[in-house]
Every structure is written in structure tokens, then in C-alpha cells.
Design an enzyme around this catalytic site. Structure first.
Site, PDB file in Angstrom:
ATOM      1  N   ARG A  26      29.098 -45.251  69.913  1.00 14.67           N
ATOM      2  CA  ARG A  26      27.998 -46.180  70.205  1.00 14.67           C
ATOM      3  C   ARG A  26      27.324 -45.833  71.531  1.00 14.67           C
ATOM      4  O   ARG A  26      26.091 -45.861  71.641  1.00 14.67           O
ATOM      5  CB  ARG A  26      28.520 -47.627  70.214  1.00 14.67           C
ATOM      6  CG  ARG A  26      28.773 -48.179  68.798  1.00 14.67           C
ATOM      7  CD  ARG A  26      29.649 -49.429  68.824  1.00 14.67           C
ATOM      8  NE  ARG A  26      29.716 -50.058  67.499  1.00 14.67           N
ATOM      9  CZ  ARG A  26      30.456 -49.609  66.494  1.00 14.67           C
ATOM     10  NH1 ARG A  26      31.191 -48.511  66.644  1.00 14.67           N
ATOM     11  NH2 ARG A  26      30.476 -50.248  65.330  1.00 14.67           N
ATOM     12  N   ASP A  48      35.028 -37.619  64.718  1.00 15.25           N
ATOM     13  CA  ASP A  48      33.929 -38.579  64.599  1.00 15.25           C
ATOM     14  C   ASP A  48      33.002 -38.523  65.807  1.00 15.25           C
ATOM     15  O   ASP A  48      31.778 -38.427  65.668  1.00 15.25           O
ATOM     16  CB  ASP A  48      34.483 -39.995  64.431  1.00 15.25           C
ATOM     17  CG  ASP A  48      34.889 -40.294  63.008  1.00 15.25           C
ATOM     18  OD1 ASP A  48      35.142 -39.331  62.252  1.00 15.25           O
ATOM     19  OD2 ASP A  48      34.969 -41.480  62.640  1.00 15.25           O
ATOM     20  N   ASN A  89      32.860 -35.806  58.299  1.00 19.06           N
ATOM     21  CA  ASN A  89      33.490 -36.836  57.465  1.00 19.06           C
ATOM     22  C   ASN A  89      33.399 -38.209  58.130  1.00 19.06           C
ATOM     23  O   ASN A  89      34.221 -39.086  57.879  1.00 19.06           O
ATOM     24  CB  ASN A  89      34.957 -36.463  57.218  1.00 19.06           C
ATOM     25  CG  ASN A  89      35.558 -37.182  56.023  1.00 19.06           C
ATOM     26  OD1 ASN A  89      34.844 -37.618  55.121  1.00 19.06           O
ATOM     27  ND2 ASN A  89      36.870 -37.318  56.015  1.00 19.06           N
ATOM     28  N   GLY A  91      31.890 -41.622  58.539  1.00 22.71           N
ATOM     29  CA  GLY A  91      31.076 -42.616  57.845  1.00 22.71           C
ATOM     30  C   GLY A  91      30.206 -43.443  58.774  1.00 22.71           C
ATOM     31  O   GLY A  91      29.030 -43.679  58.505  1.00 22.71           O
ATOM     32  N   ARG A 120      31.985 -42.221  49.304  1.00 18.79           N
ATOM     33  CA  ARG A 120      31.765 -43.563  49.849  1.00 18.79           C
ATOM     34  C   ARG A 120      30.338 -44.037  49.589  1.00 18.79           C
ATOM     35  O   ARG A 120      29.386 -43.268  49.682  1.00 18.79           O
ATOM     36  CB  ARG A 120      32.077 -43.580  51.347  1.00 18.79           C
ATOM     37  CG  ARG A 120      33.542 -43.315  51.637  1.00 18.79           C
ATOM     38  CD  ARG A 120      33.827 -43.172  53.111  1.00 18.79           C
ATOM     39  NE  ARG A 120      33.698 -44.432  53.830  1.00 18.79           N
ATOM     40  CZ  ARG A 120      33.933 -44.562  55.143  1.00 18.79           C
ATOM     41  NH1 ARG A 120      34.286 -43.508  55.845  1.00 18.79           N
ATOM     42  NH2 ARG A 120      33.798 -45.723  55.728  1.00 18.79           N
ATOM     43  N   SER A 165      30.442 -53.533  57.807  1.00 16.34           N
ATOM     44  CA  SER A 165      29.585 -54.026  58.889  1.00 16.34           C
ATOM     45  C   SER A 165      28.726 -52.904  59.473  1.00 16.34           C
ATOM     46  O   SER A 165      27.792 -53.169  60.234  1.00 16.34           O
ATOM     47  CB  SER A 165      30.451 -54.623  60.002  1.00 16.34           C
ATOM     48  OG  SER A 165      31.234 -53.607  60.616  1.00 16.34           O
ATOM     49  N   GLN A 166      29.037 -51.655  59.126  1.00 21.97           N
ATOM     50  CA  GLN A 166      28.300 -50.518  59.699  1.00 21.97           C
ATOM     51  C   GLN A 166      26.833 -50.516  59.288  1.00 21.97           C
ATOM     52  O   GLN A 166      25.979 -50.031  60.033  1.00 21.97           O
ATOM     53  CB  GLN A 166      28.969 -49.206  59.292  1.00 21.97           C
ATOM     54  CG  GLN A 166      30.346 -49.025  59.918  1.00 21.97           C
ATOM     55  CD  GLN A 166      31.139 -47.901  59.280  1.00 21.97           C
ATOM     56  OE1 GLN A 166      30.690 -47.265  58.315  1.00 21.97           O
ATOM     57  NE2 GLN A 166      32.328 -47.640  59.803  1.00 21.97           N
ATOM     58  N   SER A 192      34.457 -57.341  58.942  1.00 15.19           N
ATOM     59  CA  SER A 192      34.691 -56.781  60.288  1.00 15.19           C
ATOM     60  C   SER A 192      33.688 -57.309  61.309  1.00 15.19           C
ATOM     61  O   SER A 192      33.061 -56.542  62.049  1.00 15.19           O
ATOM     62  CB  SER A 192      34.648 -55.249  60.232  1.00 15.19           C
ATOM     63  OG  SER A 192      35.563 -54.755  59.292  1.00 15.19           O
ATOM     64  N   ASP A 309      41.336 -51.485  61.365  1.00 15.73           N
ATOM     65  CA  ASP A 309      41.890 -50.164  61.627  1.00 15.73           C
ATOM     66  C   ASP A 309      43.302 -50.200  62.199  1.00 15.73           C
ATOM     67  O   ASP A 309      43.866 -49.154  62.532  1.00 15.73           O
ATOM     68  CB  ASP A 309      40.966 -49.374  62.562  1.00 15.73           C
ATOM     69  CG  ASP A 309      39.739 -48.848  61.828  1.00 15.73           C
ATOM     70  OD1 ASP A 309      39.807 -48.705  60.596  1.00 15.73           O
ATOM     71  OD2 ASP A 309      38.718 -48.589  62.484  1.00 15.73           O
ATOM     72  N   ASN A 332      38.129 -54.553  52.320  1.00 16.10           N
ATOM     73  CA  ASN A 332      37.305 -53.443  52.809  1.00 16.10           C
ATOM     74  C   ASN A 332      38.119 -52.195  53.139  1.00 16.10           C
ATOM     75  O   ASN A 332      37.561 -51.114  53.318  1.00 16.10           O
ATOM     76  CB  ASN A 332      36.454 -53.873  54.008  1.00 16.10           C
ATOM     77  CG  ASN A 332      37.270 -54.342  55.194  1.00 16.10           C
ATOM     78  OD1 ASN A 332      38.408 -54.777  55.047  1.00 16.10           O
ATOM     79  ND2 ASN A 332      36.703 -54.266  56.379  1.00 16.10           N
ATOM     80  N   GLU A 337      38.045 -43.780  54.112  1.00 16.35           N
ATOM     81  CA  GLU A 337      38.168 -42.363  53.751  1.00 16.35           C
ATOM     82  C   GLU A 337      38.881 -42.189  52.422  1.00 16.35           C
ATOM     83  O   GLU A 337      38.671 -41.204  51.712  1.00 16.35           O
ATOM     84  CB  GLU A 337      38.906 -41.601  54.861  1.00 16.35           C
ATOM     85  CG  GLU A 337      38.055 -41.290  56.072  1.00 16.35           C
ATOM     86  CD  GLU A 337      37.885 -42.457  57.018  1.00 16.35           C
ATOM     87  OE1 GLU A 337      37.412 -42.227  58.133  1.00 16.35           O
ATOM     88  OE2 GLU A 337      38.207 -43.615  56.669  1.00 16.35           O
ATOM     89  N   ARG A 340      42.533 -47.359  50.985  1.00 17.84           N
ATOM     90  CA  ARG A 340      43.675 -47.538  51.873  1.00 17.84           C
ATOM     91  C   ARG A 340      44.648 -48.615  51.400  1.00 17.84           C
ATOM     92  O   ARG A 340      45.634 -48.906  52.106  1.00 17.84           O
ATOM     93  CB  ARG A 340      43.197 -47.852  53.297  1.00 17.84           C
ATOM     94  CG  ARG A 340      42.599 -46.648  54.008  1.00 17.84           C
ATOM     95  CD  ARG A 340      42.193 -46.984  55.433  1.00 17.84           C
ATOM     96  NE  ARG A 340      41.621 -45.812  56.109  1.00 17.84           N
ATOM     97  CZ  ARG A 340      40.946 -45.872  57.236  1.00 17.84           C
ATOM     98  NH1 ARG A 340      40.748 -47.043  57.827  1.00 17.84           N
ATOM     99  NH2 ARG A 340      40.462 -44.764  57.780  1.00 17.84           N
ATOM    100  N   HIS A 383      42.966 -40.152  58.264  1.00 18.60           N
ATOM    101  CA  HIS A 383      43.643 -40.181  59.560  1.00 18.60           C
ATOM    102  C   HIS A 383      44.511 -41.406  59.750  1.00 18.60           C
ATOM    103  O   HIS A 383      45.622 -41.320  60.299  1.00 18.60           O
ATOM    104  CB  HIS A 383      42.614 -40.062  60.698  1.00 18.60           C
ATOM    105  CG  HIS A 383      41.512 -41.093  60.643  1.00 18.60           C
ATOM    106  ND1 HIS A 383      41.174 -41.872  61.718  1.00 18.60           N
ATOM    107  CD2 HIS A 383      40.668 -41.470  59.644  1.00 18.60           C
ATOM    108  CE1 HIS A 383      40.169 -42.669  61.390  1.00 18.60           C
ATOM    109  NE2 HIS A 383      39.845 -42.445  60.141  1.00 18.60           N
ATOM    110  N   ARG A 384      44.039 -42.580  59.325  1.00 18.27           N
ATOM    111  CA  ARG A 384      44.839 -43.797  59.501  1.00 18.27           C
ATOM    112  C   ARG A 384      46.093 -43.757  58.623  1.00 18.27           C
ATOM    113  O   ARG A 384      47.162 -44.224  59.019  1.00 18.27           O
ATOM    114  CB  ARG A 384      44.015 -45.042  59.161  1.00 18.27           C
ATOM    115  CG  ARG A 384      42.756 -45.215  59.984  1.00 18.27           C
ATOM    116  CD  ARG A 384      43.033 -45.683  61.385  1.00 18.27           C
ATOM    117  NE  ARG A 384      41.793 -45.720  62.156  1.00 18.27           N
ATOM    118  CZ  ARG A 384      41.684 -45.430  63.433  1.00 18.27           C
ATOM    119  NH1 ARG A 384      42.747 -45.071  64.118  1.00 18.27           N
ATOM    120  NH2 ARG A 384      40.528 -45.480  64.042  1.00 18.27           N
ATOM    121  N   LYS A 410      40.451 -36.618  63.023  1.00 14.58           N
ATOM    122  CA  LYS A 410      39.228 -37.398  62.843  1.00 14.58           C
ATOM    123  C   LYS A 410      39.077 -38.444  63.942  1.00 14.58           C
ATOM    124  O   LYS A 410      37.970 -38.707  64.416  1.00 14.58           O
ATOM    125  CB  LYS A 410      39.229 -38.064  61.472  1.00 14.58           C
ATOM    126  CG  LYS A 410      37.930 -38.792  61.151  1.00 14.58           C
ATOM    127  CD  LYS A 410      37.936 -39.304  59.729  1.00 14.58           C
ATOM    128  CE  LYS A 410      36.552 -39.758  59.314  1.00 14.58           C
ATOM    129  NZ  LYS A 410      36.040 -40.871  60.114  1.00 14.58           N
TER     130      LYS A 410
END
Length: 431
Positions: A26, A48, A89, A91, A120, A165-166, A192, A309, A332, A337, A340, A383-384, A410
Site C-alpha cells: 500500500r 508480492d 502470483n 492477487g 481466482r 475486500s481488495q 475482511s 491470514d 473467503n 491462492e 484454503r 505460502h500460508r 510469496k
């Protein structure tokens, strides 16, 4: 590259939290949208944030970086006319820049990860931008996406919030630059919400005025604003640190993590509260979290929507808790990725965990004695998931092998370095 995680009875030591990926991306964007030179101290280095660096440079920003800071000379409201952008990758980077790219005449976002980001959906943002006068060619809402913009219009804008929310954040970055005032109405539920708080915090620091309703479902955005060149300091990252803290919680450990602000707006700060609820001896003072793991964990119930996350790390800890844990309002997670919920739980079962899924819930029947392990696990390039499965591997009877674990880069490239520094037995091996 794969990683073999060997059971590790205790972790010990001190590390500094990595810098926040969310805040770094951001700050890089608002610095690029400013006319003048901004300085960002302690920016994150991950796939990212590096994708955002690469793309704003392609769009005309000038970046100079050393070990402590990055100096960004922005392009303001006039990004360079580029034909292609490669977000890798990432998002969030894609969605934020889809909005900004609508200021360009003709840009195509390419699809380098067809099995991850390429799957996605971005249709909700595409609908909003189309209604603002932007012509968009796409593959049923997915990459590759070609944006023919130049002059998006403000006014009354609607955006769905029930996938991510993105999409809303993307519009909040764009609309202050438009000639017209804008009013943004969020349709359905907003996932989120806490992350929107982070976006609004960064926008305010960049000199942008936005009037938000208390529930974040309506926004009034004055037009013809200019982003201001400023200095920013990136705080420590709770989503990545959640995995370290959970790893400490499930082992007999004495672990200290620095640079985690008590009053952070990161929703994943809830990992501290959840671990306390699980009976983990833990203190959080002076931006330092100190965990003394005792392996005597209690089950919890938790609304995961505000800490998306960190949920997978919480689930990994709950695998070893006494009783049944429930993480709800987490649908969500399915739109990340990988899925989940389904994908992650399938891998946990391979290791011997007892878990169930609902559309928007994860239910964990804890096994305090530990899991058998001794299996090869597919982390689905996520990654998560990689980080969370590593936590589980520390308490298995036999080692587990995590496929394609290099995708942890990532968000947290030195995750395994940090775990090794604390004494975890993790080893890179060729795939």
C-alpha cells in the site's frame, strides 16, 4: 524445492518480525501515485511486494533502495502508457493495479500462474470499473485481463464485498484522482473489513480525504485530490508472525518476537488473543511478544473473518489442543491462492489430523498427543498453507515432506531461516 520438517520438541530464541507485506504494498502504491519523492522505511521483501515494486516502476515510478529504506519518485495521476504488466502470483497487487491501470489507454495483465492466481475471480471489480466507463476484456473474470481505460468516471459506484475486500480497496485508491466526486456503495457483505481499515489508514497518511460510514458499507470520496509525498515506516507483519507464534505455542518453547505493535490495525493481531485463549503463557508489551509454549492447549471458537491470514496458523495450533475447536465465518479462505479450507484440510488429514469442513467453517478435533506424520504433503503453491503445515510437522512422530515449499517466498522468504534460528529441524531438499 521441498522441505522436510522433523519433529522438534522445543524452540528457543529471539527474532524480529518481518515487515508487513500489506502495508508495504500500500505504501509503495500511494508513493507512486504522489507527485514528488516519498521514503518508505523497512519495506518488506517478498514476491508480492516485489511485484508491486516491478509494476509501479513499469508504470513510471523511479525507485532507489538500500538496506533500510526505499525512495520512490511517483508518477502522480499520469502513469506511463505500458502494454503489459506482470503481477506474478500477487492477487492484491493485481486488483489494486487494475484500478490504477484504468488511467492508462491499453494495458494487459498477463497470466503467469494459471494454476493459482489464474484461477481466482476478479469479476466484481471488473463490473465496477466497466460501470465507470472502462472497457475490459477478460477470461470469464480471470486472467489475462486487458484494460482499455484512459478516463474512468466517478459518481455513484457499486462494488460487491462478499468475495474480497481488495476490490473495494482498489476503488478507494483510484477514486480520489478522478475529476468527479464519487460515492461507493458496498453490496452484500464485506469480507475482511479490518483490511479496509488498513487501506484507509494509509490513504489518510498520504493526504487523501475519504468519508467512510462506520460499517464501511458507504464511502464519499471527493474528486480532484492529489496524493502527497511523505515518509512512511512499515510495521512488523502479524500474518507471517502468526505462524512463528503458533509454532512456539505447540512446542515446549521460549520464543520472543520483536516489532509487533500492540495497537496495530492488522486483524491478524488476534493470533495473540487466540493463543492466550488456548492457554498459552504469553505476554505482549513494548511491541514484543514472548511465548512460553507448554503443549497444554485448550480448544477455542473464533470468528476468523477479521484475521483471515492468521486462521491457518490458528488451526494448526488447534490440531494439538484438548477438545474441539471451531473457526467460523471463514468462507473467503476458499478464494485465495488455493481453496484454503478444502485443500488445507485434505493435507492435514494426510498427517493424521481429525478435521471437518463446512462452507464457511473449519472444525478441529484436537489430538494433544500429536500426529503420526511420515507423509508427503502438497501445499498447493500457497505460502500460508506451507507455513501452517510446517507448524504441524513440528509435532508429528515422523518427519513430513512439504512439496514446493519455496512458494513461502510469496510473503515470508526467510520463514524457514527464522525457524531454524529458533532450533526447528527443517531441511531444504531438491524436488
Amino acid at each position: 524445492m521441498d522441505v522436510i520438517v522433523t519433529p522438534t520438541p522445543n524452540l528457543q530464541g529471539e527474532i524480529g518480525a518481518l515487515s508487513s507485506k500489506n502495508y508495504t504494498t500500500r505504501y509503495l502504491l500511494v508513493a507512486a501515485l504522489a507527485e514528488g519523492t516519498s521514503t518508505i522505511y523497512y519495506p518488506a521483501h517478498s514476491e508480492d511486494s516485489d511485484a508491486m515494486r516491478r509494476c509501479i516502476r513499469d508504470l513510471g515510478a523511479i525507485l532507489q533502495e538500500d538496506d533500510e529504506k526505499i525512495v520512490v519518485t511517483g508518477f502522480g495521476r499520469q502513469p506511463k502508457d505500458v502494454k503489459e504488466l506482470d503481477v506474478g502470483n500477487a492477487g492484491a497487487v493485481l486488483r489494486f493495479l487494475m484500478a490504477i491501470a484504468s488511467l492508462c489507454p491499453d494495458v494487459t495483465f498477463i497470466n503467469r500462474y494459471p494454476d493459482s492466481l489464474g484461477k481466482r475471480p476478479h469479476g466484481d471489480l471488473i463490473d465496477s470499473l466497466t460501470a465507470m466507463g472502462v472497457e475490459i476484456e477478460h477470461n470469464e473474470g480471470k486472467l489475462p485481463i486487458r484494460i482499455k481505460g484512459g478516463k474512468p468516471r466517478g459518481g455513484h459506484i457499486q462494488v460487491s464485498g462478499n468475495i474480497s475486500s481488495q476490490f473495494l480497496s482498489a476503488l478507494l485508491f483510484l477514486t480520489p484522482l478522478l475529476e468527479e466526486d464519487s460515492e461507493i456503495e458496498v453490496l452484500h457483505d464485506l469480507k475482511s473489513k479490518v483490511v479496509i481499515g488498513q487501506t484507509l489508514e494509509v490513504l489518510e497518511q498520504a493526504g487523501i480525504v475519504i468519508h467512510a460510514s462506520e460499517d464501511y458499507m458507504h464511502f464519499k470520496v471527493p474528486g480532484n485530490q492529489s496524493y502527497q509525498a511523505r515518509e512512511y515506516t512499515v510495521q512488523g507483519d502479524y500474518p507471517g508472525s502468526a505462524a512463528i507464534l503458533a509454532a512456539a505455542a505447540v512446542t515446549n518453547s521460549n520464543v520472543i518476537v520483536h516489532r509487533l505493535m500492540e495497537n496495530s490495525k492488522q486483524g491478524e493481531r488476534a493470533i495473540v488473543d487466540v493463543l492466550k485463549m488456548m492457554n498459552v503463557p504469553l505476554t505482549h508489551e513494548n511491541n514484543i511478544v514472548h511465548v512460553k509454549g507448554n503443549t497444554q492447549l485448550k480448544a477455542v471458537e473464533f470468528d476468523g473473518d477479521h484475521a483471515t491470514d492468521a486462521v491457518l496458523a490458528m488451526v494448526a495450533a488447534a490440531v494439538f489442543a484438548e477438545g474441539t475447536s471451531r473457526f467460523y465465518n471463514v468462507e473467503n479462505l476458499r478464494y485465495k491462492e488455493c481453496d484454503r479450507i478444502t485443500d488445507y484440510l485434505a493435507e492435514l488429514r494426510k498427517a493424521g489430523a481429525e478435521v471437518e469442513e463446512r462452507q464457511a467453517e473449519i472444525i478441529v478435533h484436537g489430538r494433544p498427543e500429536g500426529l503420526p506424520g511420515g507423509v508427503e504433503i502438497n501445499a498447493h503453491y500457497d505460502h500460508r498453507v506451507i507455513m501452517a503445515l510446517t507448524i504441524v510437522g513440528l509435532r508429528c512422530e515422523q518427519p513430513i515432506r512439504i512439496k514446493d515449499a519455496h512458494h513461502v517466498a510469496k510473503s515470508y522468504p526467510n520463514y524457514f531461516d527464522h525457524l531454524q534460528a529458533l532450533g526447528a529441524q527443517v531441511e531444504w531438499v531438491e524436488a
